[in-house]
Scaffold this motif. Structure first.
Motif, PDB file in Angstrom:
ATOM      1  N   VAL A  32       0.845  -1.190   0.000  1.00  0.00           N
ATOM      2  CA  VAL A  32       0.000   0.000   0.000  1.00  0.00           C
ATOM      3  C   VAL A  32       0.882   1.243   0.000  1.00  0.00           C
ATOM      4  O   VAL A  32       1.798   1.372   0.817  1.00  0.00           O
ATOM      5  CB  VAL A  32      -0.946   0.011   1.222  1.00  0.00           C
ATOM      6  N   VAL A  33       0.591   2.138  -0.940  1.00  0.00           N
ATOM      7  CA  VAL A  33       1.305   3.404  -1.080  1.00  0.00           C
ATOM      8  C   VAL A  33       0.246   4.503  -1.045  1.00  0.00           C
ATOM      9  O   VAL A  33      -0.749   4.421  -1.752  1.00  0.00           O
ATOM     10  CB  VAL A  33       2.078   3.443  -2.417  1.00  0.00           C
ATOM     11  N   GLU A  34       0.467   5.504  -0.191  1.00  0.00           N
ATOM     12  CA  GLU A  34      -0.509   6.585  -0.047  1.00  0.00           C
ATOM     13  C   GLU A  34       0.191   7.932  -0.049  1.00  0.00           C
ATOM     14  O   GLU A  34       1.386   8.017   0.214  1.00  0.00           O
ATOM     15  CB  GLU A  34      -1.274   6.432   1.272  1.00  0.00           C
ATOM     16  N   ARG A  35      -0.584   8.971  -0.307  1.00  0.00           N
ATOM     17  CA  ARG A  35      -0.070  10.332  -0.168  1.00  0.00           C
ATOM     18  C   ARG A  35       0.042  10.642   1.313  1.00  0.00           C
ATOM     19  O   ARG A  35      -0.892  10.369   2.072  1.00  0.00           O
ATOM     20  CB  ARG A  35      -1.027  11.334  -0.806  1.00  0.00           C
ATOM     21  N   PRO A  36       1.159  11.206   1.764  1.00  0.00           N
ATOM     22  CA  PRO A  36       1.242  11.595   3.174  1.00  0.00           C
ATOM     23  C   PRO A  36       0.306  12.773   3.465  1.00  0.00           C
ATOM     24  O   PRO A  36       0.019  13.570   2.572  1.00  0.00           O
ATOM     25  CB  PRO A  36       2.703  11.992   3.368  1.00  0.00           C
ATOM     26  N   ARG A  37      -0.163  12.863   4.699  1.00  0.00           N
ATOM     27  CA  ARG A  37      -1.046  13.976   5.076  1.00  0.00           C
ATOM     28  C   ARG A  37      -0.334  15.310   4.909  1.00  0.00           C
ATOM     29  O   ARG A  37      -0.932  16.290   4.496  1.00  0.00           O
ATOM     30  CB  ARG A  37      -1.502  13.817   6.517  1.00  0.00           C
ATOM     31  N   ASN A  38       0.950  15.326   5.236  1.00  0.00           N
ATOM     32  CA  ASN A  38       1.748  16.546   5.121  1.00  0.00           C
ATOM     33  C   ASN A  38       2.622  16.429   3.878  1.00  0.00           C
ATOM     34  O   ASN A  38       3.513  15.579   3.822  1.00  0.00           O
ATOM     35  CB  ASN A  38       2.608  16.707   6.375  1.00  0.00           C
ATOM     36  N   PRO A  39       2.406  17.281   2.864  1.00  0.00           N
ATOM     37  CA  PRO A  39       3.192  17.194   1.622  1.00  0.00           C
ATOM     38  C   PRO A  39       4.703  17.362   1.821  1.00  0.00           C
ATOM     39  O   PRO A  39       5.481  16.937   0.985  1.00  0.00           O
ATOM     40  CB  PRO A  39       2.639  18.319   0.745  1.00  0.00           C
ATOM     41  N   GLU A  40       5.108  17.947   2.935  1.00  0.00           N
ATOM     42  CA  GLU A  40       6.537  18.100   3.217  1.00  0.00           C
ATOM     43  C   GLU A  40       7.197  16.757   3.524  1.00  0.00           C
ATOM     44  O   GLU A  40       8.416  16.662   3.553  1.00  0.00           O
ATOM     45  CB  GLU A  40       6.745  19.059   4.392  1.00  0.00           C
ATOM     46  N   HIS A  41       6.382  15.733   3.746  1.00  0.00           N
ATOM     47  CA  HIS A  41       6.913  14.405   4.064  1.00  0.00           C
ATOM     48  C   HIS A  41       7.165  13.562   2.825  1.00  0.00           C
ATOM     49  O   HIS A  41       7.417  12.364   2.940  1.00  0.00           O
ATOM     50  CB  HIS A  41       5.962  13.663   5.016  1.00  0.00           C
ATOM     51  N   GLY A  42       7.079  14.170   1.648  1.00  0.00           N
ATOM     52  CA  GLY A  42       7.376  13.446   0.425  1.00  0.00           C
ATOM     53  C   GLY A  42       6.152  13.309  -0.458  1.00  0.00           C
ATOM     54  O   GLY A  42       5.068  13.799  -0.146  1.00  0.00           O
ATOM     55  N   ASP A  43       6.360  12.626  -1.578  1.00  0.00           N
ATOM     56  CA  ASP A  43       5.284  12.443  -2.548  1.00  0.00           C
ATOM     57  C   ASP A  43       4.366  11.291  -2.161  1.00  0.00           C
ATOM     58  O   ASP A  43       3.156  11.352  -2.360  1.00  0.00           O
ATOM     59  CB  ASP A  43       5.872  12.196  -3.943  1.00  0.00           C
ATOM     60  N   TYR A  44       4.950  10.232  -1.621  1.00  0.00           N
ATOM     61  CA  TYR A  44       4.187   9.056  -1.215  1.00  0.00           C
ATOM     62  C   TYR A  44       4.800   8.458   0.039  1.00  0.00           C
ATOM     63  O   TYR A  44       5.971   8.674   0.334  1.00  0.00           O
ATOM     64  CB  TYR A  44       4.163   7.998  -2.324  1.00  0.00           C
ATOM     65  N   ALA A  45       3.998   7.671   0.752  1.00  0.00           N
ATOM     66  CA  ALA A  45       4.465   7.001   1.962  1.00  0.00           C
ATOM     67  C   ALA A  45       3.940   5.570   1.968  1.00  0.00           C
ATOM     68  O   ALA A  45       2.903   5.270   1.367  1.00  0.00           O
ATOM     69  CB  ALA A  45       3.975   7.747   3.200  1.00  0.00           C
ATOM     70  N   THR A  46       4.676   4.697   2.649  1.00  0.00           N
ATOM     71  CA  THR A  46       4.234   3.316   2.814  1.00  0.00           C
ATOM     72  C   THR A  46       4.587   2.829   4.213  1.00  0.00           C
ATOM     73  O   THR A  46       5.575   3.265   4.800  1.00  0.00           O
ATOM     74  CB  THR A  46       4.839   2.380   1.741  1.00  0.00           C
ATOM     75  N   THR A  47       3.764   1.934   4.706  1.00  0.00           N
ATOM     76  CA  THR A  47       3.981   1.330   6.028  1.00  0.00           C
ATOM     77  C   THR A  47       4.496  -0.104   5.894  1.00  0.00           C
ATOM     78  O   THR A  47       4.422  -0.874   6.834  1.00  0.00           O
ATOM     79  CB  THR A  47       2.674   1.326   6.842  1.00  0.00           C
ATOM     80  N   VAL A  48       5.031  -0.450   4.743  1.00  0.00           N
ATOM     81  CA  VAL A  48       5.450  -1.830   4.492  1.00  0.00           C
ATOM     82  C   VAL A  48       6.442  -2.333   5.540  1.00  0.00           C
ATOM     83  O   VAL A  48       6.370  -3.482   5.964  1.00  0.00           O
ATOM     84  CB  VAL A  48       5.989  -2.007   3.050  1.00  0.00           C
ATOM     85  N   ALA A  49       7.353  -1.485   5.981  1.00  0.00           N
ATOM     86  CA  ALA A  49       8.349  -1.920   6.981  1.00  0.00           C
ATOM     87  C   ALA A  49       7.677  -2.266   8.304  1.00  0.00           C
ATOM     88  O   ALA A  49       8.074  -3.223   8.972  1.00  0.00           O
ATOM     89  CB  ALA A  49       9.398  -0.829   7.185  1.00  0.00           C
ATOM     90  N   LEU A  50       6.663  -1.499   8.681  1.00  0.00           N
ATOM     91  CA  LEU A  50       5.925  -1.784   9.919  1.00  0.00           C
ATOM     92  C   LEU A  50       5.230  -3.139   9.823  1.00  0.00           C
ATOM     93  O   LEU A  50       5.184  -3.897  10.783  1.00  0.00           O
ATOM     94  CB  LEU A  50       4.889  -0.692  10.181  1.00  0.00           C
ATOM     95  N   LYS A  51       4.717  -3.436   8.639  1.00  0.00           N
ATOM     96  CA  LYS A  51       3.990  -4.687   8.443  1.00  0.00           C
ATOM     97  C   LYS A  51       4.917  -5.903   8.382  1.00  0.00           C
ATOM     98  O   LYS A  51       4.518  -7.000   8.734  1.00  0.00           O
ATOM     99  CB  LYS A  51       3.124  -4.590   7.189  1.00  0.00           C
ATOM    100  N   LEU A  52       6.142  -5.696   7.923  1.00  0.00           N
ATOM    101  CA  LEU A  52       7.084  -6.812   7.774  1.00  0.00           C
ATOM    102  C   LEU A  52       7.940  -7.053   9.022  1.00  0.00           C
ATOM    103  O   LEU A  52       8.546  -8.116   9.160  1.00  0.00           O
ATOM    104  CB  LEU A  52       8.002  -6.566   6.576  1.00  0.00           C
ATOM    105  N   ALA A  53       8.009  -6.084   9.913  1.00  0.00           N
ATOM    106  CA  ALA A  53       8.930  -6.144  11.049  1.00  0.00           C
ATOM    107  C   ALA A  53       8.715  -7.362  11.945  1.00  0.00           C
ATOM    108  O   ALA A  53       9.678  -8.047  12.292  1.00  0.00           O
ATOM    109  CB  ALA A  53       8.821  -4.865  11.869  1.00  0.00           C
ATOM    110  N   LYS A  54       7.489  -7.633  12.320  1.00  0.00           N
ATOM    111  CA  LYS A  54       7.229  -8.759  13.218  1.00  0.00           C
ATOM    112  C   LYS A  54       7.658 -10.071  12.570  1.00  0.00           C
ATOM    113  O   LYS A  54       8.326 -10.895  13.187  1.00  0.00           O
ATOM    114  CB  LYS A  54       5.747  -8.809  13.599  1.00  0.00           C
ATOM    115  N   GLN A  55       7.288 -10.230  11.307  1.00  0.00           N
ATOM    116  CA  GLN A  55       7.658 -11.430  10.552  1.00  0.00           C
ATOM    117  C   GLN A  55       9.182 -11.568  10.459  1.00  0.00           C
ATOM    118  O   GLN A  55       9.712 -12.669  10.513  1.00  0.00           O
ATOM    119  CB  GLN A  55       7.034 -11.337   9.153  1.00  0.00           C
ATOM    120  N   ALA A  56       9.860 -10.427  10.312  1.00  0.00           N
ATOM    121  CA  ALA A  56      11.323 -10.431  10.187  1.00  0.00           C
ATOM    122  C   ALA A  56      12.009 -10.599  11.541  1.00  0.00           C
ATOM    123  O   ALA A  56      13.208 -10.887  11.591  1.00  0.00           O
ATOM    124  CB  ALA A  56      11.789  -9.129   9.531  1.00  0.00           C
ATOM    125  N   GLY A  57      11.267 -10.373  12.623  1.00  0.00           N
ATOM    126  CA  GLY A  57      11.866 -10.450  13.951  1.00  0.00           C
ATOM    127  C   GLY A  57      12.840  -9.317  14.207  1.00  0.00           C
ATOM    128  O   GLY A  57      13.826  -9.470  14.927  1.00  0.00           O
TER     129      GLY A  57
END
Length: 119
Positions: A32-57
């Motif tokens: 999932v790729v979304e526009r950040p609420r604050n445009p100063e945070h870039g063009d797009y944002a993703t939470t993929v690392a948050l979703k993979l962290a537990k699985q990765a340990g």
């Protein structure tokens, strides 16, 4: 670069990290790729690392840093910032963003009809 293209790019970066053995996770079917609420945070944002962290340990921010390093090397990517607990904020080069506009304009153009020879 469109959100769909970025999603595919992030997925391929995850797959490459898995192939190298630097990340032990199942490659997600969709990122999932979304526009950040604050445009100063870039063009797009993703939470993929948050979703993979537990699985990765591993901590989410560590997974985000690993993915960010690979994303920074991709054509059209100007900057990748890791924010908060592990969000990836991606900023494209102006040329990559300009291509989105070109694609949008040309996508609606009708194609020329084939010409027939009199016969």
């Amino acid at each position: 670069m469109t959100p769909e293209q970025l999603s595919s790019l992030v997925r391929s970066v995850v797959a490459a990290a898995v192939e190298r053995g630097t990340l032990a996770v199942a490659v997600p079917d969709d990122v999932v790729v979304e526009r950040p609420r604050n445009p100063e945070h870039g063009d797009y944002a993703t939470t993929v690392a948050l979703k993979l962290a537990k699985q990765a340990g591993r901590p989410p921010r560590e997974v985000a840093e690993l993915l960010a390093a690979d994303l920074r090397e991709q054509p059209g990517v100007e900057r990748v910032d890791v924010a908060g607990p592990g969000f990836l904020n991606v900023t494209f080069t102006s040329g990559a963003l300009g291509q989105i506009a070109v694609d949008a304009v040309t996508a609606g153009r009708p194609t020329a009809a084939p010409t027939r020879s009199p016969g």
